[in-house]
Scaffold this active site. Structure first.
Site, PDB file in Angstrom:
ATOM      1  N   HIS A  55      76.284  69.214  34.029  1.00  0.00           N
ATOM      2  CA  HIS A  55      76.414  70.035  32.903  1.00  0.00           C
ATOM      3  C   HIS A  55      77.916  70.586  32.919  1.00  0.00           C
ATOM      4  CE1 HIS A  55      72.490  71.033  34.756  1.00  0.00           C
ATOM      5  NE2 HIS A  55      72.170  71.204  33.629  1.00  0.00           N
ATOM      6  N   ASP A  58      78.959  72.490  35.506  1.00  0.00           N
ATOM      7  CA  ASP A  58      78.876  72.159  36.770  1.00  0.00           C
ATOM      8  C   ASP A  58      80.380  71.916  37.295  1.00  0.00           C
ATOM      9  OD1 ASP A  58      76.175  72.359  36.807  1.00  0.00           O
ATOM     10  OD2 ASP A  58      76.038  70.406  36.304  1.00  0.00           O
ATOM     11  N   MET A  89      75.921  60.177  32.504  1.00  0.00           N
ATOM     12  CA  MET A  89      75.160  61.111  31.665  1.00  0.00           C
ATOM     13  C   MET A  89      75.799  62.527  31.750  1.00  0.00           C
ATOM     14  SD  MET A  89      72.868  63.960  31.819  1.00  0.00           S
ATOM     15  CE  MET A  89      71.563  63.945  33.110  1.00  0.00           C
ATOM     16  N   GLU A 182      64.946  66.333  26.676  1.00  0.00           N
ATOM     17  CA  GLU A 182      64.155  66.437  27.857  1.00  0.00           C
ATOM     18  C   GLU A 182      63.077  67.321  27.705  1.00  0.00           C
ATOM     19  OE1 GLU A 182      66.350  66.899  31.461  1.00  0.00           O
ATOM     20  OE2 GLU A 182      64.595  67.715  32.634  1.00  0.00           O
ATOM     21  N   LYS A 184      59.659  69.922  28.546  1.00  0.00           N
ATOM     22  CA  LYS A 184      59.357  70.692  29.691  1.00  0.00           C
ATOM     23  C   LYS A 184      58.457  71.679  29.181  1.00  0.00           C
ATOM     24  CE  LYS A 184      60.546  73.484  33.978  1.00  0.00           C
ATOM     25  NZ  LYS A 184      61.726  74.008  34.502  1.00  0.00           N
ATOM     26  N   GLU A 218      60.951  63.817  32.590  1.00  0.00           N
ATOM     27  CA  GLU A 218      61.125  64.306  33.939  1.00  0.00           C
ATOM     28  C   GLU A 218      59.650  64.263  34.675  1.00  0.00           C
ATOM     29  OE1 GLU A 218      63.859  67.328  35.527  1.00  0.00           O
ATOM     30  OE2 GLU A 218      62.123  68.116  36.407  1.00  0.00           O
ATOM     31  N   HIS A 221      58.050  67.805  35.131  1.00  0.00           N
ATOM     32  CA  HIS A 221      57.728  68.550  34.080  1.00  0.00           C
ATOM     33  C   HIS A 221      56.491  68.030  33.282  1.00  0.00           C
ATOM     34  CE1 HIS A 221      62.279  69.355  33.121  1.00  0.00           C
ATOM     35  NE2 HIS A 221      61.689  70.129  34.610  1.00  0.00           N
ATOM     36  N   ASP A 246      64.395  61.463  34.605  1.00  0.00           N
ATOM     37  CA  ASP A 246      64.555  62.424  35.640  1.00  0.00           C
ATOM     38  C   ASP A 246      63.610  62.160  36.790  1.00  0.00           C
ATOM     39  OD1 ASP A 246      66.210  65.466  34.095  1.00  0.00           O
ATOM     40  OD2 ASP A 246      66.992  63.326  34.526  1.00  0.00           O
ATOM     41  N   ASP A 256      58.489  74.840  38.772  1.00  0.00           N
ATOM     42  CA  ASP A 256      59.230  73.664  38.769  1.00  0.00           C
ATOM     43  C   ASP A 256      59.860  73.271  39.873  1.00  0.00           C
ATOM     44  OD1 ASP A 256      61.834  72.335  36.699  1.00  0.00           O
ATOM     45  OD2 ASP A 256      60.459  71.137  37.994  1.00  0.00           O
ATOM     46  N   ASP A 258      61.049  70.399  41.464  1.00  0.00           N
ATOM     47  CA  ASP A 258      62.039  69.413  41.687  1.00  0.00           C
ATOM     48  C   ASP A 258      62.339  68.918  43.025  1.00  0.00           C
ATOM     49  OD1 ASP A 258      64.346  71.201  39.294  1.00  0.00           O
ATOM     50  OD2 ASP A 258      62.677  69.844  38.967  1.00  0.00           O
ATOM     51  N   ASP A 288      66.697  64.225  39.487  1.00  0.00           N
ATOM     52  CA  ASP A 288      67.003  65.687  38.967  1.00  0.00           C
ATOM     53  C   ASP A 288      66.234  66.439  40.232  1.00  0.00           C
ATOM     54  OD1 ASP A 288      66.549  67.706  36.257  1.00  0.00           O
ATOM     55  OD2 ASP A 288      67.706  68.036  38.133  1.00  0.00           O
TER      56      ASP A 288
HETATM   57  C1  DIG Z   1      66.198  70.511  34.194  1.00  0.00           C
HETATM   58  O1  DIG Z   1      65.158  69.615  34.618  1.00  0.00           O
HETATM   59  C2  DIG Z   1      67.261  69.781  33.280  1.00  0.00           C
HETATM   60  C3  DIG Z   1      68.605  70.218  33.782  1.00  0.00           C
HETATM   61  O2  DIG Z   1      68.730  70.201  35.059  1.00  0.00           O
HETATM   62  C4  DIG Z   1      69.464  69.483  33.343  1.00  0.00           C
HETATM   63  O3  DIG Z   1      69.961  69.796  32.071  1.00  0.00           O
HETATM   64  C5  DIG Z   1      68.526  68.240  32.834  1.00  0.00           C
HETATM   65  C6  DIG Z   1      69.396  66.959  32.922  1.00  0.00           C
HETATM   66  O4  DIG Z   1      68.624  66.186  34.002  1.00  0.00           O
HETATM   67  N1  DIG Z   1      67.506  68.537  33.304  1.00  0.00           N
HETATM   68 MN    MN Z   2      65.582  67.529  34.573  1.00  0.00          MN
HETATM   69 MN    MN Z   3      62.533  70.094  36.701  1.00  0.00          MN
END
Ligand code: DIG
Ligand code: MN
Ligand code: MN
Length: 386
Positions: A55, A58, A89, A182, A184, A218, A221, A246, A256, A258, A288
């Site tokens: 990001h 970051d 990315m 992405e 979610k 992802e 998600h 992801d 979530d 992760d 991710d």
């Molecule tokens: C959350 O799953 C999102 C953030 O971590 C990021 O913006 C995106 C990219 O992997 N996934």
């Molecule tokens: Mn993600």
């Molecule tokens: Mn996630």
């Protein structure tokens, strides 16, 4: 047998925010000290990763001056050059700043929507400067906590206006960049717009330049939404829209999590790896995810190494599945029942032939598919006895 040692050509990547996760959660303070981006790049390079994602914030603090921003970027580019690591990315943090608490692109406040575009254009410039070819949009705050707040048609319209505007920006700048949305279903908002791969795919085709926009699905998600991830990824692949992915792990019905890739639903992870490898998909295998809050820095690198090692182990299981004579025999039996007779495209003559065709329905009703045997053999590969 390979020692499951990752190499850059495996295309494993990690977000700076993943191994850089300091273990803060809604009920607890951070447990780890921040790890500098340079150290993250150096450590991941040693572990065999291909690159890092980020990001904007970051790497570059929100309040950095232009001169500070340029120094930070210059130093980071030097670490990338020294290690050979890439930045495939990039994305924007449009969810941390309180200004985005009602969303960024879909806030009811037009000033916030405009500021989100300003922030994203600068972040796109940063990503392109670092070599990114894919730009992700995770709309973590794009949604509602009460449906009284906004008509969903307004939310989708504002989302489309933003993506169209940013596609035009990329075209005007002549950047070689593709967008990946992405999905979610929820968290941090009660309900997030574009919650699944299906919603996002449909949205893409309402844009002015759908060819520029794909998906970054992802695993966690889709699992949160109670869906089979490999089916959604398969549909994105079928549409030519799997621009990024992801990878992580997730228990159904939880927040979530992760988690480290492959650490929960091993069978689901196997069939995802099988889909990507059988499709010869060359995209980034992006993790991710993050280490448990219990871990120290060594635990973070254990997490990163384990993520890549598990993918390679599952890749070996896929090769075993594809080479297993008994499994392939069962699959060939199924292919012989389907491939030859797949209906041709419609024709009046063909339709009449079909109308006249006799079916031995009793025999068809009595014939099973041997999926119990097929799945048992699959499980025996995963359990290490084949
Ligand atoms: C959350 O799953 C999102 C953030 O971590 C990021 O913006 C995106 C990219 O992997 N996934
Ligand atoms: Mn993600
Ligand atoms: Mn996630």
């Amino acid at each position: 047998m390979s020692a499951y040692v990752p190499h850059p050509e495996d295309h494993f990547t990690f977000g700076l925010w993943t191994v850089g996760n300091i273990g803060r959660d809604p009920f607890g303070d951070p447990v780890r000290a921040p790890i500098a981006p340079a150290r993250i790049v150096q450590q991941l390079a040693k572990l065999g990763a291909y690159g890092v994602n980020l990001h904007d914030n970051d790497l570059v603090p929100r309040d950095a001056t232009p001169a500070e921003r340029d120094r930070i970027v210059r130093d980071f580019k030097q670490v990338l050059a020294d290690t050979g690591m890439k930045v495939p990315m990039a994305t924007t943090n449009l969810f941390g700043d309180p200004v985005f608490r009602d969303g960024a692109f879909t806030s009811n406040d037009a000033r916030v929507r405009a500021y989100a575009l300003k922030r994203t254009m600068s972040a796109i410039d940063l990503g392109v400067e670092l070599g990114a070819a894919t730009y992700v949009f995770w709309g973590g705050r794009e949604g509602t906590d009460t449906s009284a707040a906004k008509d969903p048609r307004d939310g989708i319209k504002w989302y489309r206006d933003a993506i169209n505007y940013l596609c035009d920006y990329v075209r005007a700048q002549q950047y070689d960049l593709r967008f990946a949305i992405e999905p979610k279903p929820n968290e941090p908002r009660g309900d997030i717009f574009l919650p699944t791969i299906g919603h996002a795919l449909a949205f893409v085709y309402t844009l002015d330049h759908p060819e520029m926009v794909g998906l970054n699905p992802e695993l966690a998600h889709d699992t949160m939404a109670g869906l089979e991830f490999s089916h959604g990824v398969g549909q994105a692949l079928d549409a030519g829209k799997l621009f990024h992915i992801d990878l992580n792990a997730q228990k159904p019905g939880r927040f979530d999590q992760d988690l480290r890739f492959g650490s929960e639903d091993v069978k689901g992870a196997f069939f995802l790896v099988k889909l990507l490898e059988d499709a010869r998909w060359t995209g980034m295998r992006h993790f991710d995810s993050h280490a448990y809050r219990t871990e120290d820095e060594q635990g973070v690198w254990d997490f990163a190494a384990g993520s890549m090692r598990t993918y390679l182990i599952l890749e070996d299981k896929v090769a075993r599945f594809n080479a297993d004579a008994e499994i392939q025999g069962l699959l060939n039996d199924l292919r012989s029942r389907g491939g030859a007779d797949s209906p041709e495209r419609f024709s009046a003559e063909g339709a009449q032939t079909l109308k006249d065709r006799a079916f031995d329905l009793d025999a068809m009703r009595a014939t099973g598919y041997a999926y119990e045997k097929l799945d048992q053999l699959t499980m025996e590969i995963l359990l290490g006895v084949r």
